[in-house]
Design a protein around this motif. Sequence first.
Motif, PDB file in Angstrom:
ATOM      1  N   THR A 105       0.836  -1.199   0.000  1.00 55.45           N
ATOM      2  CA  THR A 105       0.000   0.000   0.000  1.00 55.45           C
ATOM      3  C   THR A 105       0.875   1.254   0.000  1.00 55.45           C
ATOM      4  OG1 THR A 105      -0.088   0.234   2.400  1.00 55.45           O
ATOM      5  CG2 THR A 105      -1.728  -1.234   1.387  1.00 55.45           C
ATOM      6  N   ALA A 106       0.253   2.372  -0.365  1.00 58.17           N
ATOM      7  CA  ALA A 106       0.961   3.652  -0.327  1.00 58.17           C
ATOM      8  C   ALA A 106       1.388   3.984   1.098  1.00 58.17           C
ATOM      9  CB  ALA A 106       0.062   4.750  -0.886  1.00 58.17           C
ATOM     10  N   ALA A 107       0.573   3.582   2.077  1.00 53.95           N
ATOM     11  CA  ALA A 107       0.920   3.844   3.480  1.00 53.95           C
ATOM     12  C   ALA A 107       2.196   3.105   3.870  1.00 53.95           C
ATOM     13  CB  ALA A 107      -0.241   3.434   4.387  1.00 53.95           C
ATOM     14  N   ASP A 108       2.375   1.879   3.350  1.00 52.73           N
ATOM     15  CA  ASP A 108       3.603   1.120   3.622  1.00 52.73           C
ATOM     16  C   ASP A 108       4.819   1.880   3.109  1.00 52.73           C
ATOM     17  OD1 ASP A 108       2.152  -0.997   4.704  1.00 52.73           O
ATOM     18  OD2 ASP A 108       2.107  -2.111   2.817  1.00 52.73           O
ATOM     19  N   VAL A 109       4.698   2.439   1.909  1.00 55.90           N
ATOM     20  CA  VAL A 109       5.814   3.150   1.293  1.00 55.90           C
ATOM     21  C   VAL A 109       6.095   4.456   2.033  1.00 55.90           C
ATOM     22  CG1 VAL A 109       6.641   4.241  -0.824  1.00 55.90           C
ATOM     23  CG2 VAL A 109       5.366   2.099  -0.946  1.00 55.90           C
ATOM     24  N   GLU A 110       5.048   5.164   2.438  1.00 53.38           N
ATOM     25  CA  GLU A 110       5.212   6.447   3.130  1.00 53.38           C
ATOM     26  C   GLU A 110       6.039   6.303   4.406  1.00 53.38           C
ATOM     27  OE1 GLU A 110       4.376   9.731   2.472  1.00 53.38           O
ATOM     28  OE2 GLU A 110       4.167   8.870   0.460  1.00 53.38           O
ATOM     29  N   LYS A 111       5.986   5.152   5.033  1.00 50.03           N
ATOM     30  CA  LYS A 111       6.753   4.928   6.265  1.00 50.03           C
ATOM     31  C   LYS A 111       8.261   4.933   6.015  1.00 50.03           C
ATOM     32  CE  LYS A 111       3.108   2.086   8.310  1.00 50.03           C
ATOM     33  NZ  LYS A 111       2.702   0.710   8.685  1.00 50.03           N
ATOM     34  N   LEU A 112       8.662   4.827   4.731  1.00 50.90           N
ATOM     35  CA  LEU A 112      10.088   4.779   4.395  1.00 50.90           C
ATOM     36  C   LEU A 112      10.697   6.153   4.142  1.00 50.90           C
ATOM     37  CD1 LEU A 112      10.121   1.724   1.956  1.00 50.90           C
ATOM     38  CD2 LEU A 112      10.702   1.751   4.386  1.00 50.90           C
ATOM     39  N   ARG A 113       9.914   7.209   4.246  1.00 54.93           N
ATOM     40  CA  ARG A 113      10.474   8.539   3.989  1.00 54.93           C
ATOM     41  C   ARG A 113      11.622   8.836   4.953  1.00 54.93           C
ATOM     42  NH1 ARG A 113       8.158  11.860   0.326  1.00 54.93           N
ATOM     43  NH2 ARG A 113       6.050  11.305  -0.376  1.00 54.93           N
ATOM     44  N   ASN A 114      12.666   9.477   4.416  1.00 48.95           N
ATOM     45  CA  ASN A 114      13.822   9.817   5.248  1.00 48.95           C
ATOM     46  C   ASN A 114      13.614  11.182   5.921  1.00 48.95           C
ATOM     47  OD1 ASN A 114      14.435  11.755   3.250  1.00 48.95           O
ATOM     48  ND2 ASN A 114      15.784  10.340   2.154  1.00 48.95           N
ATOM     49  N   ALA A 115      14.633  11.652   6.629  1.00 41.46           N
ATOM     50  CA  ALA A 115      14.516  12.907   7.383  1.00 41.46           C
ATOM     51  C   ALA A 115      14.256  14.105   6.483  1.00 41.46           C
ATOM     52  CB  ALA A 115      15.782  13.133   8.209  1.00 41.46           C
ATOM     53  N   ASP A 116      14.638  14.028   5.207  1.00 43.01           N
ATOM     54  CA  ASP A 116      14.408  15.123   4.258  1.00 43.01           C
ATOM     55  C   ASP A 116      13.096  14.963   3.506  1.00 43.01           C
ATOM     56  OD1 ASP A 116      16.867  16.376   4.853  1.00 43.01           O
ATOM     57  OD2 ASP A 116      17.918  14.955   3.548  1.00 43.01           O
ATOM     58  N   GLN A 117      12.281  13.989   3.922  1.00 40.64           N
ATOM     59  CA  GLN A 117      10.980  13.703   3.315  1.00 40.64           C
ATOM     60  C   GLN A 117      11.074  13.119   1.911  1.00 40.64           C
ATOM     61  OE1 GLN A 117       8.052  13.680   5.132  1.00 40.64           O
ATOM     62  NE2 GLN A 117       9.678  13.905   6.655  1.00 40.64           N
ATOM     63  N   GLY A 118      12.257  12.630   1.546  1.00 40.53           N
ATOM     64  CA  GLY A 118      12.414  11.868   0.313  1.00 40.53           C
ATOM     65  C   GLY A 118      12.527  10.393   0.657  1.00 40.53           C
ATOM     66  N   PHE A 119      13.077   9.613  -0.265  1.00 39.09           N
ATOM     67  CA  PHE A 119      13.270   8.180  -0.049  1.00 39.09           C
ATOM     68  C   PHE A 119      14.711   7.820  -0.368  1.00 39.09           C
ATOM     69  CE2 PHE A 119       8.810   8.683  -1.179  1.00 39.09           C
ATOM     70  CZ  PHE A 119       8.169   7.927  -0.205  1.00 39.09           C
ATOM     71  N   ASP A 120      15.312   6.979   0.464  1.00 38.51           N
ATOM     72  CA  ASP A 120      16.643   6.464   0.162  1.00 38.51           C
ATOM     73  C   ASP A 120      16.529   5.477  -0.996  1.00 38.51           C
ATOM     74  OD1 ASP A 120      17.718   7.936   2.265  1.00 38.51           O
ATOM     75  OD2 ASP A 120      17.458   6.292   3.696  1.00 38.51           O
ATOM     76  N   ILE A 121      17.489   5.526  -1.908  1.00 43.52           N
ATOM     77  CA  ILE A 121      17.454   4.636  -3.062  1.00 43.52           C
ATOM     78  C   ILE A 121      18.791   3.929  -3.256  1.00 43.52           C
ATOM     79  CG2 ILE A 121      15.702   6.000  -4.256  1.00 43.52           C
ATOM     80  CD1 ILE A 121      17.958   7.003  -6.138  1.00 43.52           C
ATOM     81  N   LEU A 122      18.725   2.867  -4.033  1.00 39.00           N
ATOM     82  CA  LEU A 122      19.876   2.045  -4.388  1.00 39.00           C
ATOM     83  C   LEU A 122      19.800   1.814  -5.888  1.00 39.00           C
ATOM     84  CD1 LEU A 122      22.078   0.287  -2.829  1.00 39.00           C
ATOM     85  CD2 LEU A 122      20.454  -1.588  -3.058  1.00 39.00           C
ATOM     86  N   ALA A 123      20.936   1.948  -6.582  1.00 42.21           N
ATOM     87  CA  ALA A 123      20.947   1.704  -8.029  1.00 42.21           C
ATOM     88  C   ALA A 123      22.216   0.970  -8.411  1.00 42.21           C
ATOM     89  CB  ALA A 123      20.855   3.017  -8.797  1.00 42.21           C
ATOM     90  N   THR A 124      22.078  -0.001  -9.291  1.00 40.36           N
ATOM     91  CA  THR A 124      23.245  -0.665  -9.868  1.00 40.36           C
ATOM     92  C   THR A 124      23.271  -0.319 -11.351  1.00 40.36           C
ATOM     93  OG1 THR A 124      21.950  -2.677 -10.270  1.00 40.36           O
ATOM     94  CG2 THR A 124      23.227  -2.580  -8.228  1.00 40.36           C
ATOM     95  N   ILE A 125      24.458   0.040 -11.852  1.00 42.50           N
ATOM     96  CA  ILE A 125      24.623   0.356 -13.266  1.00 42.50           C
ATOM     97  C   ILE A 125      25.836  -0.400 -13.780  1.00 42.50           C
ATOM     98  CG2 ILE A 125      25.050   2.163 -14.960  1.00 42.50           C
ATOM     99  CD1 ILE A 125      23.552   4.107 -13.199  1.00 42.50           C
ATOM    100  N   ASN A 126      25.630  -1.164 -14.850  1.00 40.68           N
ATOM    101  CA  ASN A 126      26.675  -2.007 -15.417  1.00 40.68           C
ATOM    102  C   ASN A 126      27.115  -1.470 -16.770  1.00 40.68           C
ATOM    103  OD1 ASN A 126      26.428  -4.020 -13.295  1.00 40.68           O
ATOM    104  ND2 ASN A 126      24.472  -4.512 -14.243  1.00 40.68           N
ATOM    105  N   HIS A 127      28.433  -1.497 -16.981  1.00 41.21           N
ATOM    106  CA  HIS A 127      29.025  -0.989 -18.216  1.00 41.21           C
ATOM    107  C   HIS A 127      29.779  -2.103 -18.939  1.00 41.21           C
ATOM    108  CE1 HIS A 127      28.768   3.255 -16.679  1.00 41.21           C
ATOM    109  NE2 HIS A 127      28.836   2.611 -15.544  1.00 41.21           N
ATOM    110  N   PRO A 128      29.854  -2.042 -20.260  1.00 44.38           N
ATOM    111  CA  PRO A 128      30.783  -2.930 -20.960  1.00 44.38           C
ATOM    112  C   PRO A 128      32.206  -2.538 -20.557  1.00 44.38           C
ATOM    113  CG  PRO A 128      29.899  -1.278 -22.457  1.00 44.38           C
ATOM    114  CD  PRO A 128      29.153  -1.131 -21.177  1.00 44.38           C
ATOM    115  N   GLY A 129      33.135  -3.458 -20.676  1.00 49.21           N
ATOM    116  CA  GLY A 129      34.501  -3.165 -20.268  1.00 49.21           C
ATOM    117  C   GLY A 129      34.813  -3.588 -18.840  1.00 49.21           C
ATOM    118  N   GLY A 130      33.868  -4.312 -18.207  1.00 52.49           N
ATOM    119  CA  GLY A 130      34.150  -4.879 -16.897  1.00 52.49           C
ATOM    120  C   GLY A 130      33.994  -3.941 -15.726  1.00 52.49           C
ATOM    121  N   VAL A 131      33.015  -3.000 -15.781  1.00 52.50           N
ATOM    122  CA  VAL A 131      32.794  -2.061 -14.681  1.00 52.50           C
ATOM    123  C   VAL A 131      31.333  -2.126 -14.235  1.00 52.50           C
ATOM    124  CG1 VAL A 131      32.765   0.367 -13.989  1.00 52.50           C
ATOM    125  CG2 VAL A 131      34.623  -0.486 -15.418  1.00 52.50           C
TER     126      VAL A 131
END
Length: 201
Positions: A105-131
């Motif tokens: 639910t949206a309420a579940d997600v709202e509980k994840l807001r950080n101190a700045d009222q945004g959300f912490d995120i994680l991203a993985t980005i893969n490149h050719p060339g072994g990075v």
Amino acid sequence: MPIEIPTDLTPELVPFAWLLGHWEGVGVLGYADAEERQFGQIVDFSHSGLPYLEYRAESYLLDDEGNRTRPIKVETGFWQLDRKLGEKDLGPGLLPGAEEPALSTAADVEKLRNADQGFDILATINHPGGVSELYVGAIEGPRVQMATDAVMRGANAKEYTAASRMFGLVNGELMWAWDMAAAGQKMGSHASARLRKTEVS
């Protein structure tokens, strides 16, 4: 321009809804003493019903008339909210997790807001060339700021040690900037672009 939220979008991806779609545009790249060059880019943000955003960016050089000359990079990855994963979540490996999403639910997600009222995120980005890059950061409204927490390189990859990226929605256009530390140089401006949302042809 109103932001459309697909009806099949899991609540966990609603903060990313403004990124979804097919984007095309142009930008400028360079680094340290390298000559600045104009490039074009196609970016796709999509989802498959799971709690992560799928990212693909294809970049190519442009000549002085704005025509494509040659491809230079394709990068792919996954973006998601940065939260503790539990038994209901996917993985490890191919373990499917629970049929019902961990955050339903949206309420579940709202509980994840950080101190700045945004959300912490994680991203993985893969490149050719072994990075591969692991980014941590935050999404707050139509703005993302993230920096590498780790960079993995193959034994024969070019030196690339850190990066930060910023994305923002301005007047319906996706603006982004990328700083990096590579090739023995300190963190510095590398590339930026302005993209417009288009229909896939």
